[in-house]
Scaffold this motif. Structure first.
Motif, PDB file in Angstrom:
ATOM      1  N   GLU A 123       0.841  -1.194   0.000  1.00 56.65           N
ATOM      2  CA  GLU A 123       0.000   0.000   0.000  1.00 56.65           C
ATOM      3  C   GLU A 123       0.875   1.243   0.000  1.00 56.65           C
ATOM      4  O   GLU A 123       1.875   1.306   0.711  1.00 56.65           O
ATOM      5  CB  GLU A 123      -0.916   0.027   1.226  1.00 56.65           C
ATOM      6  CG  GLU A 123      -1.855   1.222   1.214  1.00 56.65           C
ATOM      7  CD  GLU A 123      -2.887   1.188   2.327  1.00 56.65           C
ATOM      8  OE1 GLU A 123      -3.477   2.252   2.584  1.00 56.65           O
ATOM      9  OE2 GLU A 123      -3.112   0.130   2.914  1.00 56.65           O
ATOM     10  N   GLN A 124       0.476   2.184  -0.820  1.00 52.41           N
ATOM     11  CA  GLN A 124       1.084   3.505  -0.790  1.00 52.41           C
ATOM     12  C   GLN A 124       0.240   4.322   0.183  1.00 52.41           C
ATOM     13  O   GLN A 124      -0.881   4.695  -0.133  1.00 52.41           O
ATOM     14  CB  GLN A 124       1.090   4.129  -2.187  1.00 52.41           C
ATOM     15  CG  GLN A 124       1.935   3.352  -3.171  1.00 52.41           C
ATOM     16  CD  GLN A 124       1.765   3.875  -4.586  1.00 52.41           C
ATOM     17  OE1 GLN A 124       0.655   3.881  -5.120  1.00 52.41           O
ATOM     18  NE2 GLN A 124       2.847   4.324  -5.183  1.00 52.41           N
ATOM     19  N   LYS A 125       0.773   4.560   1.345  1.00 56.91           N
ATOM     20  CA  LYS A 125       0.010   5.232   2.405  1.00 56.91           C
ATOM     21  C   LYS A 125      -0.154   6.718   2.099  1.00 56.91           C
ATOM     22  O   LYS A 125       0.747   7.360   1.572  1.00 56.91           O
ATOM     23  CB  LYS A 125       0.693   5.027   3.747  1.00 56.91           C
ATOM     24  CG  LYS A 125       0.710   3.559   4.159  1.00 56.91           C
ATOM     25  CD  LYS A 125       1.184   3.383   5.574  1.00 56.91           C
ATOM     26  CE  LYS A 125       1.253   1.946   5.968  1.00 56.91           C
ATOM     27  NZ  LYS A 125       0.034   1.207   5.940  1.00 56.91           N
ATOM     28  N   GLU A 126      -1.331   7.239   2.465  1.00 52.25           N
ATOM     29  CA  GLU A 126      -1.659   8.662   2.304  1.00 52.25           C
ATOM     30  C   GLU A 126      -1.203   9.191   0.946  1.00 52.25           C
ATOM     31  O   GLU A 126      -0.545  10.200   0.830  1.00 52.25           O
ATOM     32  CB  GLU A 126      -1.049   9.472   3.447  1.00 52.25           C
ATOM     33  CG  GLU A 126      -1.612   9.081   4.793  1.00 52.25           C
ATOM     34  CD  GLU A 126      -1.129   9.956   5.933  1.00 52.25           C
ATOM     35  OE1 GLU A 126      -0.611  11.065   5.681  1.00 52.25           O
ATOM     36  OE2 GLU A 126      -1.289   9.520   7.086  1.00 52.25           O
ATOM     37  N   HIS A 127      -1.611   8.491  -0.086  1.00 56.28           N
ATOM     38  CA  HIS A 127      -1.152   8.779  -1.449  1.00 56.28           C
ATOM     39  C   HIS A 127      -2.105   9.672  -2.240  1.00 56.28           C
ATOM     40  O   HIS A 127      -1.719  10.298  -3.204  1.00 56.28           O
ATOM     41  CB  HIS A 127      -0.935   7.452  -2.179  1.00 56.28           C
ATOM     42  CG  HIS A 127      -0.112   7.554  -3.398  1.00 56.28           C
ATOM     43  ND1 HIS A 127       1.245   7.766  -3.364  1.00 56.28           N
ATOM     44  CD2 HIS A 127      -0.444   7.475  -4.709  1.00 56.28           C
ATOM     45  CE1 HIS A 127       1.720   7.813  -4.590  1.00 56.28           C
ATOM     46  NE2 HIS A 127       0.712   7.647  -5.427  1.00 56.28           N
ATOM     47  N   VAL A 184      -3.303   3.930  -1.505  1.00 54.60           N
ATOM     48  CA  VAL A 184      -3.524   3.220  -2.761  1.00 54.60           C
ATOM     49  C   VAL A 184      -3.024   1.798  -2.534  1.00 54.60           C
ATOM     50  O   VAL A 184      -1.859   1.587  -2.189  1.00 54.60           O
ATOM     51  CB  VAL A 184      -2.782   3.884  -3.942  1.00 54.60           C
ATOM     52  CG1 VAL A 184      -2.891   3.033  -5.196  1.00 54.60           C
ATOM     53  CG2 VAL A 184      -3.326   5.284  -4.197  1.00 54.60           C
ATOM     54  N   THR A 185      -3.913   0.828  -2.676  1.00 52.66           N
ATOM     55  CA  THR A 185      -3.590  -0.571  -2.448  1.00 52.66           C
ATOM     56  C   THR A 185      -3.083  -1.191  -3.748  1.00 52.66           C
ATOM     57  O   THR A 185      -3.638  -0.948  -4.819  1.00 52.66           O
ATOM     58  CB  THR A 185      -4.820  -1.341  -1.934  1.00 52.66           C
ATOM     59  OG1 THR A 185      -5.263  -0.725  -0.716  1.00 52.66           O
ATOM     60  CG2 THR A 185      -4.512  -2.802  -1.688  1.00 52.66           C
ATOM     61  N   LEU A 186      -2.034  -1.997  -3.641  1.00 47.50           N
ATOM     62  CA  LEU A 186      -1.448  -2.702  -4.779  1.00 47.50           C
ATOM     63  C   LEU A 186      -1.751  -4.185  -4.631  1.00 47.50           C
ATOM     64  O   LEU A 186      -1.506  -4.775  -3.573  1.00 47.50           O
ATOM     65  CB  LEU A 186       0.065  -2.490  -4.808  1.00 47.50           C
ATOM     66  CG  LEU A 186       0.541  -1.048  -4.674  1.00 47.50           C
ATOM     67  CD1 LEU A 186       2.044  -1.001  -4.477  1.00 47.50           C
ATOM     68  CD2 LEU A 186       0.130  -0.230  -5.871  1.00 47.50           C
ATOM     69  N   MET A 187      -2.308  -4.797  -5.684  1.00 44.92           N
ATOM     70  CA  MET A 187      -2.628  -6.226  -5.665  1.00 44.92           C
ATOM     71  C   MET A 187      -2.160  -6.861  -6.963  1.00 44.92           C
ATOM     72  O   MET A 187      -1.992  -6.174  -7.974  1.00 44.92           O
ATOM     73  CB  MET A 187      -4.133  -6.455  -5.486  1.00 44.92           C
ATOM     74  CG  MET A 187      -4.685  -5.985  -4.157  1.00 44.92           C
ATOM     75  SD  MET A 187      -6.431  -6.378  -3.943  1.00 44.92           S
ATOM     76  CE  MET A 187      -6.303  -8.014  -3.226  1.00 44.92           C
ATOM     77  N   ALA A 188      -1.978  -8.173  -6.928  1.00 46.84           N
ATOM     78  CA  ALA A 188      -1.553  -8.898  -8.128  1.00 46.84           C
ATOM     79  C   ALA A 188      -2.120 -10.311  -8.106  1.00 46.84           C
ATOM     80  O   ALA A 188      -2.484 -10.847  -7.058  1.00 46.84           O
ATOM     81  CB  ALA A 188      -0.030  -8.957  -8.201  1.00 46.84           C
ATOM     82  N   ILE A 189      -2.171 -10.887  -9.283  1.00 42.23           N
ATOM     83  CA  ILE A 189      -2.517 -12.295  -9.446  1.00 42.23           C
ATOM     84  C   ILE A 189      -1.487 -12.875 -10.413  1.00 42.23           C
ATOM     85  O   ILE A 189      -1.081 -12.210 -11.370  1.00 42.23           O
ATOM     86  CB  ILE A 189      -3.973 -12.488  -9.944  1.00 42.23           C
ATOM     87  CG1 ILE A 189      -4.348 -13.962  -9.968  1.00 42.23           C
ATOM     88  CG2 ILE A 189      -4.207 -11.828 -11.271  1.00 42.23           C
ATOM     89  CD1 ILE A 189      -5.836 -14.227 -10.197  1.00 42.23           C
ATOM     90  N   PHE A 190      -1.064 -14.104 -10.121  1.00 37.80           N
ATOM     91  CA  PHE A 190      -0.016 -14.751 -10.900  1.00 37.80           C
ATOM     92  C   PHE A 190      -0.595 -15.876 -11.742  1.00 37.80           C
ATOM     93  O   PHE A 190      -1.552 -16.543 -11.343  1.00 37.80           O
ATOM     94  CB  PHE A 190       1.076 -15.280  -9.964  1.00 37.80           C
ATOM     95  CG  PHE A 190       1.777 -14.167  -9.237  1.00 37.80           C
ATOM     96  CD1 PHE A 190       2.915 -13.584  -9.767  1.00 37.80           C
ATOM     97  CD2 PHE A 190       1.270 -13.677  -8.045  1.00 37.80           C
ATOM     98  CE1 PHE A 190       3.547 -12.534  -9.114  1.00 37.80           C
ATOM     99  CE2 PHE A 190       1.897 -12.635  -7.368  1.00 37.80           C
ATOM    100  CZ  PHE A 190       3.040 -12.060  -7.915  1.00 37.80           C
ATOM    101  N   GLN A 191       0.026 -16.093 -12.894  1.00 33.30           N
ATOM    102  CA  GLN A 191      -0.453 -17.085 -13.840  1.00 33.30           C
ATOM    103  C   GLN A 191      -0.619 -18.464 -13.197  1.00 33.30           C
ATOM    104  O   GLN A 191      -1.649 -19.107 -13.373  1.00 33.30           O
ATOM    105  CB  GLN A 191       0.508 -17.176 -15.031  1.00 33.30           C
ATOM    106  CG  GLN A 191       0.074 -18.126 -16.112  1.00 33.30           C
ATOM    107  CD  GLN A 191       1.096 -18.219 -17.228  1.00 33.30           C
ATOM    108  OE1 GLN A 191       2.302 -18.268 -16.984  1.00 33.30           O
ATOM    109  NE2 GLN A 191       0.619 -18.235 -18.458  1.00 33.30           N
ATOM    110  N   GLY A 192       0.382 -18.912 -12.449  1.00 38.43           N
ATOM    111  CA  GLY A 192       0.305 -20.231 -11.822  1.00 38.43           C
ATOM    112  C   GLY A 192      -0.873 -20.371 -10.889  1.00 38.43           C
ATOM    113  O   GLY A 192      -1.580 -21.389 -10.909  1.00 38.43           O
TER     114      GLY A 192
END
Length: 176
Positions: free
Chosen positions: A149-153, A163-171
């Motif tokens: 997370e980018q705090k107080e962005h 701003v929350t950062l999320m990801a999903i991986f192919q596997g």
């Protein structure tokens, strides 16, 4: 074109500038997704659409209702890094009447399937404002995991938000 039971995704074209202009200038629609609640001219929107539709490192698709041939939003893969096999995903349901009805999930499922099975991406990531709980629920259901997370962005409605950062991986995607 990609299809599910209720929607089609088709490549965005310069002809989509008028509908995108309507969404882009609606503060209720953009409040949850755009860092800049600006007002854009038709020419600025046309230039933006021209830029993204002609870009080699992005793929933008209009979300259309199958039974009505009506565009309700846009989903894109941007900053595509072909060497490292990753891309950022963004989605906007521009027509508020279609919020919280599963259309975003259907569009994301189509894009993720394309990303991992056709483009052979390793990772799809996204960012969203931490106050957008509806988005977080959707991304978690799809299998995205929080990376940080980018705090107080972002300053919105008189307060600082992350701003929350999320990801999903192919596997992980292919296992589910």
């Amino acid at each position: 074109m990609f299809s599910s039971n209720r929607i089609n995704l088709r490549k965005a074209t310069e002809n989509d500038a008028p509908i995108y202009h309507k969404w882009r200038n609606n503060p209720v629609v953009m409040e949850n997704t755009s860092p800049n609640l600006d007002v854009y001219t038709q020419e600025e929107t046309e230039g933006f659409i021209r830029e993204i539709t002609n870009s080699i490192d992005s793929k933008c698709y209009m979300i259309e209702l199958k039974d009505q041939d009506q565009s309700i939003g846009i989903v894109s893969l941007i900053n595509i890094d072909y060497k490292n096999r990753n891309a950022e995903c963004i989605i906007d349901i521009g027509e508020k009447d279609y919020w919280s009805k599963g259309y975003g999930r259907e569009a994301m499922e189509l894009v993720l399937n394309y990303s991992f099975t056709e483009m052979n991406l390793h990772k799809v990531y996204l960012r969203f404002f931490s106050f957008n709980h509806r988005a977080m629920k959707l991304y978690e259901k799809l299998g995205f995991v929080k990376e940080g997370e980018q705090k107080e962005h972002i300053f919105r409605n008189g307060q600082w938000h992350g701003v929350t950062l999320m990801a999903i991986f192919q596997g992980d995607y292919l296992k589910s």
